[in-house]
Design a protein around this motif. Structure first.
Motif, short mmCIF file in Angstrom:
data_model
loop_
_atom_site.label_atom_id
_atom_site.label_comp_id
_atom_site.label_asym_id
_atom_site.label_seq_id
_atom_site.Cartn_x
_atom_site.Cartn_y
_atom_site.Cartn_z
N GLU A 1 12.64 -54.38 -17.39
CA GLU A 1 13.09 -55.41 -17.25
C GLU A 1 12.36 -56.88 -17.37
O GLU A 1 12.73 -57.63 -18.16
N GLU B 1 13.17 -46.46 -10.54
CA GLU B 1 13.56 -47.72 -10.26
C GLU B 1 12.35 -48.72 -10.71
O GLU B 1 12.64 -49.72 -11.19
N ARG C 1 12.43 -48.98 -14.33
CA ARG C 1 13.35 -49.91 -14.85
C ARG C 1 13.12 -51.49 -14.34
O ARG C 1 13.05 -52.38 -15.25
N LYS C 2 12.52 -51.72 -13.34
CA LYS C 2 11.84 -53.01 -13.19
C LYS C 2 10.92 -53.74 -14.04
O LYS C 2 10.81 -54.69 -14.64
#
Length: 309
Positions: A72, A65, A68-69
């Motif tokens: 992004e 997670e 992924r952040k």
């Protein structure tokens, strides 16, 4: 089955579970673990391995997670570059990973350029000095003297002094500023000037010292000057007005001798771009250009008011 998908299954969560759902699942896991640890036979609990599996699953999901952040945020950051976003990101990664090496490399380049320029300047200065005529006399001025920066400073003074003596092609001049010593002695900054002057004097060998009265008294005791008794009674006698001989004693000889010639009122010296109070010319004890040094003294003595009468 990939590890991340299996981790979600271990926690009983779908792959699109929110961060909040993941944290809730972990809180439930922690509560069960605490209850099990408080039980009397917790050391033999068969669910211990299962807990460890779910804990590893939670850590794997949280790590994924976070990555992924970060991805992004990176995508948003470089989106302004359009089709060059990938290239911009690679360049940013390069400088982030190799920042220290890049900085060190840039410093090395700057040092190299500075070194090359310094070497070139040194070579040019050597060429300039080699093209100059040989030095007739080297002079060190020690005292409360100030050159006129509007007239070239020390190089301008050096040129002006050389021009006063047609037989000389080049005089070398060094200035050592030394404030006069008052009744209360020297202040801290004045002592620093004196220490600097002493260091230069100890490592240089000029033919002539030009001093004011205070600096003359400071230097004469250390046997820096050549006695001019013989010259004052001989070839300089006809040019010496009353009071032009400056007497002094050394630490090794308590008898007074002539160690300086006062040319303060010389009209020739007054033409120089120099602010001064007294001007005393002395010969260094080991001067190798005594005859030329005496020629300079004679030149200034001839322009003294008493000598013109």
């Amino acid at each position: 089955m990939d590890n991340l998908k299996q981790a979600y299954e271990e926690l009983g969560l779908p792959e699109n579970a929110s961060r909040e759902d993941i944290e809730k699942a972990f809180e439930i896991l922690l509560k069960k673990s605490r209850s099990r640890q408080s039980a009397p036979d917790s050391s033999t609990d068969p669910e211990a391995d299962e807990y460890e599996k779910k804990l590893r699953a939670y850590k794997l999901i949280i790590k994924a997670e976070d990555q992924r952040k970060i991805a992004e945020m990176s995508e948003q950051r470089f989106s302004k570059w359009g089709k060059f976003a990938g290239t911009a990101e690679k360049v940013d990664d390069f400088f982030r990973l190799y920042k220290a090496r890049v900085i060190i490399g840039l410093i090395a380049v700057v040092v190299l350029i500075f070194g090359i320029n310094a070497y070139i300047d040194h070579r040019e200065e050597q060429k300039r000095l080699a093209a100059l005529p040989p030095i007739d006399l080297s002079i060190t001025m020690v005292g409360n003297f100030m050159t006129d920066e509007h007239n070239g400073g020390t190089p301008g003074l050096e040129k002006a002094m050389t021009a006063q003596f047609p037989n000389f092609k080049r005089l070398s001049l060094e200035m050592l500023f030394l404030p006069g010593q008052g009744e209360g002695g020297m202040a801290g900054t004045d002592v620093a000037y004196q220490q600097k002057a002493l260091a230069v004097i100890a490592t240089s060998s000029p033919d002539i010292y030009i001093t004011d009265k205070s600096s003359f008294n400071w230097l004469v005791g250390g046997s820096a000057f050549l006695s001019l008794d013989k010259e004052a009674a001989g070839e300089l006698k006809a040019l010496l007005p009353e009071g032009a001989k400056v007497m002094g004693k050394t630490d090794e000889d308590t008898e007074e001798h002539v160690y300086g010639i006062d040319v303060t009122n010389s009209s020739l010296f007054s033409q120089l771009p120099l602010a001064k109070k007294e001007v005393i010319i002395s010969l260094r004890g080991d001067t190798k250009n005594k005859e030329k040094a005496l020629e300079l003294i004679k030149g200034y003595l001839k322009s003294l008011p008493a000598a013109a009468k």
